[in-house]
Design a protein around this motif. Sequence first.
Motif, PDB file in Angstrom:
ATOM      1  N   VAL A  95       0.990  -1.278   0.048  1.00 25.99           N
ATOM      2  CA  VAL A  95       0.305   0.158  -0.075  1.00 25.99           C
ATOM      3  C   VAL A  95       0.934   1.449   0.020  1.00 25.99           C
ATOM      4  O   VAL A  95       0.071   2.856   0.284  1.00 25.99           O
ATOM      5  CB  VAL A  95      -0.990   0.178   1.119  1.00 25.99           C
ATOM      6  CG1 VAL A  95      -1.467  -0.699   0.829  1.00 25.99           C
ATOM      7  CG2 VAL A  95      -0.360  -0.104   2.848  1.00 25.99           C
ATOM      8  N   SER A  96       2.333   1.063  -0.464  1.00 26.60           N
ATOM      9  CA  SER A  96       3.226   2.252  -0.342  1.00 26.60           C
ATOM     10  C   SER A  96       3.416   2.968  -1.755  1.00 26.60           C
ATOM     11  O   SER A  96       2.003   2.461  -2.341  1.00 26.60           O
ATOM     12  CB  SER A  96       3.837   2.001   0.671  1.00 26.60           C
ATOM     13  OG  SER A  96       4.783   3.914   0.848  1.00 26.60           O
ATOM     14  N   LYS A  97       4.651   3.062  -1.842  1.00 26.25           N
ATOM     15  CA  LYS A  97       4.729   3.746  -2.855  1.00 26.25           C
ATOM     16  C   LYS A  97       5.350   3.055  -4.271  1.00 26.25           C
ATOM     17  O   LYS A  97       6.275   3.372  -4.863  1.00 26.25           O
ATOM     18  CB  LYS A  97       5.663   5.418  -2.823  1.00 26.25           C
ATOM     19  CG  LYS A  97       5.271   6.412  -1.973  1.00 26.25           C
ATOM     20  CD  LYS A  97       5.896   7.522  -2.310  1.00 26.25           C
ATOM     21  CE  LYS A  97       4.556   8.942  -2.122  1.00 26.25           C
ATOM     22  NZ  LYS A  97       2.981   9.107  -2.041  1.00 26.25           N
ATOM     23  N   GLY A  98       5.636   1.803  -3.726  1.00 26.78           N
ATOM     24  CA  GLY A  98       6.707   0.949  -4.204  1.00 26.78           C
ATOM     25  C   GLY A  98       6.193   1.050  -5.436  1.00 26.78           C
ATOM     26  O   GLY A  98       5.175   0.661  -5.863  1.00 26.78           O
ATOM     27  N   LYS A  99       6.759  -0.238  -6.860  1.00 26.18           N
ATOM     28  CA  LYS A  99       6.631  -0.170  -8.044  1.00 26.18           C
ATOM     29  C   LYS A  99       5.581  -1.782  -7.888  1.00 26.18           C
ATOM     30  O   LYS A  99       4.997  -1.277  -9.043  1.00 26.18           O
ATOM     31  CB  LYS A  99       7.449  -1.195  -8.749  1.00 26.18           C
ATOM     32  CG  LYS A  99       8.129   0.068  -9.448  1.00 26.18           C
ATOM     33  CD  LYS A  99       7.984   1.591 -10.527  1.00 26.18           C
ATOM     34  CE  LYS A  99       8.879   2.303 -10.752  1.00 26.18           C
ATOM     35  NZ  LYS A  99       9.339   3.251 -11.026  1.00 26.18           N
ATOM     36  N   PHE A 100       5.728  -2.211  -7.505  1.00 27.34           N
ATOM     37  CA  PHE A 100       5.376  -3.717  -7.130  1.00 27.34           C
ATOM     38  C   PHE A 100       3.848  -2.969  -5.360  1.00 27.34           C
ATOM     39  O   PHE A 100       3.179  -4.114  -5.728  1.00 27.34           O
ATOM     40  CB  PHE A 100       5.836  -4.542  -6.729  1.00 27.34           C
ATOM     41  CG  PHE A 100       6.734  -4.928  -7.577  1.00 27.34           C
ATOM     42  CD1 PHE A 100       6.451  -4.993  -9.318  1.00 27.34           C
ATOM     43  CD2 PHE A 100       8.840  -3.925  -7.638  1.00 27.34           C
ATOM     44  CE1 PHE A 100       7.475  -4.797  -9.780  1.00 27.34           C
ATOM     45  CE2 PHE A 100       9.111  -4.135  -8.710  1.00 27.34           C
ATOM     46  CZ  PHE A 100       8.976  -4.458  -9.714  1.00 27.34           C
ATOM     47  N   ASP A 101       3.282  -1.907  -5.489  1.00 23.30           N
ATOM     48  CA  ASP A 101       2.497  -2.077  -3.952  1.00 23.30           C
ATOM     49  C   ASP A 101       1.452  -1.934  -5.320  1.00 23.30           C
ATOM     50  O   ASP A 101       0.752  -0.531  -5.176  1.00 23.30           O
ATOM     51  CB  ASP A 101       3.195  -0.668  -3.464  1.00 23.30           C
ATOM     52  CG  ASP A 101       3.811  -0.714  -2.159  1.00 23.30           C
ATOM     53  OD1 ASP A 101       4.328  -2.441  -2.378  1.00 23.30           O
ATOM     54  OD2 ASP A 101       4.956   0.235  -1.251  1.00 23.30           O
ATOM     55  N   PHE A 102       0.661  -2.858  -5.627  1.00 22.21           N
ATOM     56  CA  PHE A 102      -0.643  -2.190  -6.337  1.00 22.21           C
ATOM     57  C   PHE A 102      -1.644  -2.478  -5.747  1.00 22.21           C
ATOM     58  O   PHE A 102      -2.711  -2.176  -6.338  1.00 22.21           O
ATOM     59  CB  PHE A 102      -0.707  -3.947  -7.462  1.00 22.21           C
ATOM     60  CG  PHE A 102       0.222  -3.998  -8.417  1.00 22.21           C
ATOM     61  CD1 PHE A 102       0.885  -2.373  -9.447  1.00 22.21           C
ATOM     62  CD2 PHE A 102       1.439  -5.504  -8.209  1.00 22.21           C
ATOM     63  CE1 PHE A 102       1.675  -2.608 -10.259  1.00 22.21           C
ATOM     64  CE2 PHE A 102       2.380  -5.479  -9.528  1.00 22.21           C
ATOM     65  CZ  PHE A 102       2.785  -4.429 -10.136  1.00 22.21           C
TER      66      PHE A 102
HETATM   67 MG   LIG Z   1       6.123  -1.581  -0.350  1.00 26.74          MG
END
Ligand SMILES: [Mg+2]
Length: 400
Positions: A252-259
Amino acid sequence: MISVENALQLVLKATQDFGVEKIPFIKSVGRILKEEIVADRDFPPFNRVAMDGIAIDYYEFSSRLRSNRQLSFKIEGIQAAGSEQITLKNNQNCIEVMTGAVLPNNANTVIRYEDVIIENGVATINIDKINEDQNVHHKGKDGKVGDVLIAENMKISAAEVGVLATVGKSFVKVAKQPKIMIISTGDELVGVDEIPLEHQIRRSNVFTLVSLLERLNISSETAHITDDKPILKSKIKNYLQDYDVLLFSGAVSKGKFDFLPEVFDELGVEKLFHKVAQRPGKPFWFGQTENCKLFAFPGNPISTFVNCLAYFYPWYYKSVNLKVEQETAILAENVTFKPDLVYFLQVKLSCKNGNLIATPIQGNGSGDLASLVHADAFIQLPSHKSEFKSGEVYPIIRFK
Ligand SMILES: [Mg+2]
Ligand SMILES: Nc1nc2c(c(=O)[nH]1)N[C@H]1C(S)=C(S)[C@@H](COP(=O)(O)OP(=O)(O)OC[C@H]3O[C@@H](n4cnc5c(N)ncnc54)[C@H](O)[C@@H]3O)O[C@H]1N2
Ligand code: MOO
């Protein structure tokens, strides 16, 4: 980003009534009672003998005492617990009585075996101070038929189970529990029984969540989904149909895989908020569909843990109408926390001079799940302040 107070308000606005079910009383500990429990008869239901000994007519005893006559009473019979009430036929006599028996008719006072001498079928009382009615637990003294013994919305404990048994409530109405699916996400996570590769870790958040729900007597199911958007989307679409609540950890954060936020949006889930001014647990996402609530907790283990306690627990309490007192504790040490965020700090609780003391436990941030082993609560330190002094009082959330 919204404040902790506003986030909690939105969560509490989204509570839901899951209805009522009837369950065997012996399985009801920890559940929330959804009916009044009423006395089906007086408590106790008859004049109950409270000591093993003899039952006499007090007036006969006191008249003999006044005229200095012998305090000897011939034994007319025995009244055992579980036997029908017998009658003292002659008030010159007595009846041996056992604790739990019905007080015999025409008798009103019980004298302990310790205070009588029995010889040849005659009991001689060797004390001269007795009170009328002594050692008799009178019918209806503890409660009358029709009295409310347990109010609705109480949490059932061993004490309530005893009352349920006494009034013959073999089945009892309790709040139905929500049907919950717990979903972890992440390609780095492997099963508990697997040997992780260098770049992997075992999943733990689903199990802490399962255990936190078990404390509320809620059973849940679990699933793990990799960081694959189409798979996430199709699985979550089905879960939305089948469950009342979905608890997520991670993505749920800002990562490329936080979908997750995108997936929720594409599935038409209404977002109520994303990101709360707190640490840990800031990227918390909360939303709903018509039939389902979604708590998407940030993946760092302590973030998932604290958010379940700080948001899901109060949501559940309100949904089942359970009143829970906010506890507070005294901070044992000075704490400095600069960011303008609510700080949920893990603490060890102890008791000193009747006061609850919270000693901070050092940890290495929200990924340090092992530090929770040494703590038993979180203390909630407010935002807009950075110096917290030893001796100040703040709310706590216990988990042990
Ligand atoms: Mg993340
Ligand atoms: N650029 C930014 N990066 C991050 C921010 C930010 O604001 N900007 N926030 C940080 C905070 S705070 C948190 S908390 C994490 C939240 O991340 P996600 O919710 O996206 O979670 P993941 O990325 O999937 O994982 C984070 C972390 O947690 C571990 N994890 C996840 N699930 C489990 C599980 N079931 N059992 C054990 N451990 C789990 C995962 O391996 C990661 O180490 O984001 C920061 N980043
Ligand atoms: O919620 Mo994050 O855990 O602040 O690290």
